[in-house]
Motif scaffolding. Structure first.
Motif, PDB file in Angstrom:
ATOM      1  N   MET A   1       0.852  -1.176   0.000  1.00 37.36           N
ATOM      2  CA  MET A   1       0.000   0.000   0.000  1.00 37.36           C
ATOM      3  C   MET A   1       0.894   1.234   0.000  1.00 37.36           C
ATOM      4  O   MET A   1       1.804   1.355   0.803  1.00 37.36           O
ATOM      5  N   ASN A   2       0.655   2.127  -0.930  1.00 35.59           N
ATOM      6  CA  ASN A   2       1.413   3.370  -1.008  1.00 35.59           C
ATOM      7  C   ASN A   2       1.011   4.308   0.117  1.00 35.59           C
ATOM      8  O   ASN A   2       0.089   4.037   0.875  1.00 35.59           O
ATOM      9  N   GLU A   3       1.676   5.440   0.174  1.00 36.79           N
ATOM     10  CA  GLU A   3       1.383   6.448   1.190  1.00 36.79           C
ATOM     11  C   GLU A   3      -0.040   6.980   1.035  1.00 36.79           C
ATOM     12  O   GLU A   3      -0.459   7.385  -0.046  1.00 36.79           O
ATOM     13  N   LEU A   4      -0.788   6.951   2.126  1.00 35.64           N
ATOM     14  CA  LEU A   4      -2.147   7.482   2.121  1.00 35.64           C
ATOM     15  C   LEU A   4      -2.104   8.893   2.679  1.00 35.64           C
ATOM     16  O   LEU A   4      -1.448   9.160   3.674  1.00 35.64           O
ATOM     17  N   LYS A   5      -2.824   9.787   2.023  1.00 39.41           N
ATOM     18  CA  LYS A   5      -2.844  11.184   2.460  1.00 39.41           C
ATOM     19  C   LYS A   5      -4.136  11.467   3.214  1.00 39.41           C
ATOM     20  O   LYS A   5      -5.187  10.892   2.913  1.00 39.41           O
ATOM     21  N   LEU A   6      -4.050  12.356   4.196  1.00 42.14           N
ATOM     22  CA  LEU A   6      -5.203  12.695   5.017  1.00 42.14           C
ATOM     23  C   LEU A   6      -6.363  13.197   4.162  1.00 42.14           C
ATOM     24  O   LEU A   6      -7.522  12.830   4.384  1.00 42.14           O
ATOM     25  N   ARG A   7      -6.073  14.013   3.158  1.00 44.14           N
ATOM     26  CA  ARG A   7      -7.120  14.539   2.276  1.00 44.14           C
ATOM     27  C   ARG A   7      -7.832  13.406   1.539  1.00 44.14           C
ATOM     28  O   ARG A   7      -9.052  13.426   1.359  1.00 44.14           O
TER      29      ARG A   7
ATOM     30  N   THR B   1      -9.524  12.805  -6.106  1.00 40.03           N
ATOM     31  CA  THR B   1      -8.906  12.440  -4.834  1.00 40.03           C
ATOM     32  C   THR B   1      -9.226  10.992  -4.481  1.00 40.03           C
ATOM     33  O   THR B   1      -8.342  10.240  -4.046  1.00 40.03           O
ATOM     34  N   VAL B   2     -10.468  10.575  -4.683  1.00 38.81           N
ATOM     35  CA  VAL B   2     -10.848   9.184  -4.402  1.00 38.81           C
ATOM     36  C   VAL B   2     -10.130   8.244  -5.363  1.00 38.81           C
ATOM     37  O   VAL B   2      -9.635   7.185  -4.958  1.00 38.81           O
TER      38      VAL B   2
ATOM     39  N   GLU C   1      -5.820   4.210  -6.416  1.00 36.32           N
ATOM     40  CA  GLU C   1      -4.517   3.836  -6.982  1.00 36.32           C
ATOM     41  C   GLU C   1      -3.530   3.498  -5.872  1.00 36.32           C
ATOM     42  O   GLU C   1      -2.758   2.546  -5.981  1.00 36.32           O
ATOM     43  N   ALA C   2      -3.556   4.279  -4.791  1.00 38.13           N
ATOM     44  CA  ALA C   2      -2.626   4.055  -3.679  1.00 38.13           C
ATOM     45  C   ALA C   2      -2.873   2.715  -2.991  1.00 38.13           C
ATOM     46  O   ALA C   2      -1.924   2.037  -2.610  1.00 38.13           O
TER      47      ALA C   2
END
Length: 79
Positions: A1-7, A38-39, A44-45
């Protein structure tokens, strides 16, 4: 899993609870296209589709439910 962003997670949660991009966008003070992008970036992440998209609503997939449990666990929140 790639980096997840708060947004990304915030957009996911709004879409998950409201089941519509337009309602999530209004709540987040974003455009519909920005929430949709964003979703998709979050999808993708995590490497999975989070919602089955229909013309009227978004239905969470198993991956969305798994992500919701993961986020709740990380936040120390129970569903």
């Amino acid at each position: 899993m790639n980096e997840l962003k708060l947004r990304q997670l915030a957009a996911f949660l709004e879409v998950y609870h409201r089941r519509k991009i337009s309602l999530a966008a209004e709540r987040m003070h974003m455009t519909q296209s920005a929430v949709s992008i964003t979703v998709r970036q979050l999808e993708e992440a995590v490497g999975a589709q989070l919602f089955d998209r229909t013309t009227r609503t978004l239905l969470p997939t198993k991956a969305a439910l798994d992500l919701l449990r993961f986020v709740a666990g990380q936040a120390g929140v129970q569903k």
